[in-house]
Design an enzyme around this catalytic site. Sequence first.
Site, PDB file in Angstrom:
ATOM      1  CB  THR A   1       6.836  -4.666   1.506  1.00  0.00           C
ATOM      2  OG1 THR A   1       5.517  -4.294   0.655  1.00  0.00           O
ATOM      3  CG2 THR A   1       7.924  -4.233   0.603  1.00  0.00           C
TER       4      THR A   1
ATOM      5  NE  ARG B   1      14.108  16.316  -2.684  1.00  0.00           N
ATOM      6  CZ  ARG B   1      14.665  16.683  -1.837  1.00  0.00           C
ATOM      7  NH1 ARG B   1      14.776  16.034  -0.445  1.00  0.00           N
ATOM      8  NH2 ARG B   1      15.326  17.824  -1.661  1.00  0.00           N
TER       9      ARG B   1
ATOM     10  N   GLY C   1       0.848  -1.189  -0.102  1.00  0.00           N
ATOM     11  CA  GLY C   1       0.180   0.003  -0.154  1.00  0.00           C
ATOM     12  C   GLY C   1       0.833   1.293  -0.043  1.00  0.00           C
TER      13      GLY C   1
ATOM     14  CG  ASP D   1      -2.136  -0.058   8.192  1.00  0.00           C
ATOM     15  OD1 ASP D   1      -2.908   0.715   7.880  1.00  0.00           O
ATOM     16  OD2 ASP D   1      -2.067  -1.165   7.489  1.00  0.00           O
TER      17      ASP D   1
ATOM     18  NE  ARG E   1      -3.049  -4.534   5.695  1.00  0.00           N
ATOM     19  CZ  ARG E   1      -3.313  -4.752   4.610  1.00  0.00           C
ATOM     20  NH1 ARG E   1      -4.235  -5.828   4.183  1.00  0.00           N
ATOM     21  NH2 ARG E   1      -2.993  -3.796   3.468  1.00  0.00           N
TER      22      ARG E   1
HETATM   23  O1  F6P Z   1      -2.267  -1.008   4.935  1.00  0.00           O
HETATM   24  C1  F6P Z   1      -2.534   0.186   4.306  1.00  0.00           C
HETATM   25  C2  F6P Z   1      -4.039   0.224   4.295  1.00  0.00           C
HETATM   26  O2  F6P Z   1      -4.558   1.212   3.835  1.00  0.00           O
HETATM   27  C3  F6P Z   1      -4.823  -0.546   5.478  1.00  0.00           C
HETATM   28  O3  F6P Z   1      -5.065   0.560   6.192  1.00  0.00           O
HETATM   29  C4  F6P Z   1      -6.110  -0.942   4.751  1.00  0.00           C
HETATM   30  O4  F6P Z   1      -6.846  -1.896   5.467  1.00  0.00           O
HETATM   31  C5  F6P Z   1      -5.481  -1.518   3.469  1.00  0.00           C
HETATM   32  O5  F6P Z   1      -4.216  -0.752   3.254  1.00  0.00           O
HETATM   33  C6  F6P Z   1      -6.470  -1.342   2.358  1.00  0.00           C
HETATM   34  O6  F6P Z   1      -5.971  -1.793   1.122  1.00  0.00           O
HETATM   35  P1  F6P Z   1      -6.470  -1.698  -0.313  1.00  0.00           P
HETATM   36  O7  F6P Z   1      -6.077  -0.356  -0.742  1.00  0.00           O
HETATM   37  O8  F6P Z   1      -5.782  -2.836  -1.005  1.00  0.00           O
HETATM   38  O9  F6P Z   1      -8.020  -1.604  -0.196  1.00  0.00           O
END
Ligand code: F6P
Length: 341
Positions: free
Chosen positions: A124, A40, A30, A147, A191
Amino acid sequence: MDIDSPVLAAHHETAEATPLRRLAVLTAGGDAPGMNAAIRAVVRCATLAGIEVTGFRRGYDGLIRDIAETLSGRSVANIIQRGGTFLETSRSDEFRTAAGRGLALRNLNRRRIEALVVIGGEGTMKGALQFAEETGFRVQFIPASIDNDIPGTEYAIGFDTAVNTALEAIDRIRDTAFAYERVFCVEVMGRDSGFIALDVAIGVGAEAVVVPEFPPPMTEICNRVEESHQRGKRSSIIVVSEGPRTGGVMPIADALTKRLGSQARVVVLGHIQRGGAPTARDRLLASRMGTAATQAAIEGAPPSLIGEERGDIIRVPLREAMERRRQLSPELVDLVHKLST
Ligand code: F6P
């Protein structure tokens, strides 16, 4: 993965011996605000040291498919203030397979790249560790995830921006909540962890917070809001962390509606929290981490997470970082409730 294969063995023998001449960088998982500032810093520090930098696009998928370009100091001009990642990103299923990782290594070797800086979240990091352990490739990892759930660092790039974005949104909601005497249940991202929800709840002065680590019983939330109304409060903000472990915002709003006899309003902030210009804190953190990761690569350091601890930038062996756990503070959860009286 077979470390005795000709491609892997060739790399394995030479990795420690050669001084760094070519470095690659990618962002995966993400996106998080501040990733651009980290890229950068990597590019500028490396080019200052006379090292050629290759940027792989679209995360591990781009590494597997060899979607890459040479990056100069000019390629990263005018990006420090931009959210997202100009290198783009993806969640790669193929990199989870030995065949995928083999293709990635082949592309790095073909381009005679000797070290890799990976910027991303927990998934990752797992991929980076597996790749480094299998191949002996010099990998440095920079934690970036809104997160803030990455073990080995107190802060990940992007968290501060996401919290501030949510604060700003909820401050606006509070205007209506107060003027209209309403209860709002606001769902934030995170998450499986409640770091965003907790900091946001304290920052907006919420009546209650619901986090996956310590989900309170529904009756406790309803009692808390009802009692606050009996004490004269007419509006309330409940911050709820997303996801299956909390059940999300709807069941809580329904229970409050029944108990209070007036409709609790629901707002799901969603991806609004992930985009946007990084805060000063995230730009600074990303610049420091990018610099430290490049330095670690130049020194030929073993695969490490570049973290922040008590304000210092630190290196934690990647395997050790992976085995640590991030804990949410129960005292801070109590603080939300204490200060909402
Ligand atoms: O890990 C970052 C995050 O934004 C979480 O907070 C969220 O649960 C998830 O990714 C959402 O994932 P996607 O953008 O694949 O819906």
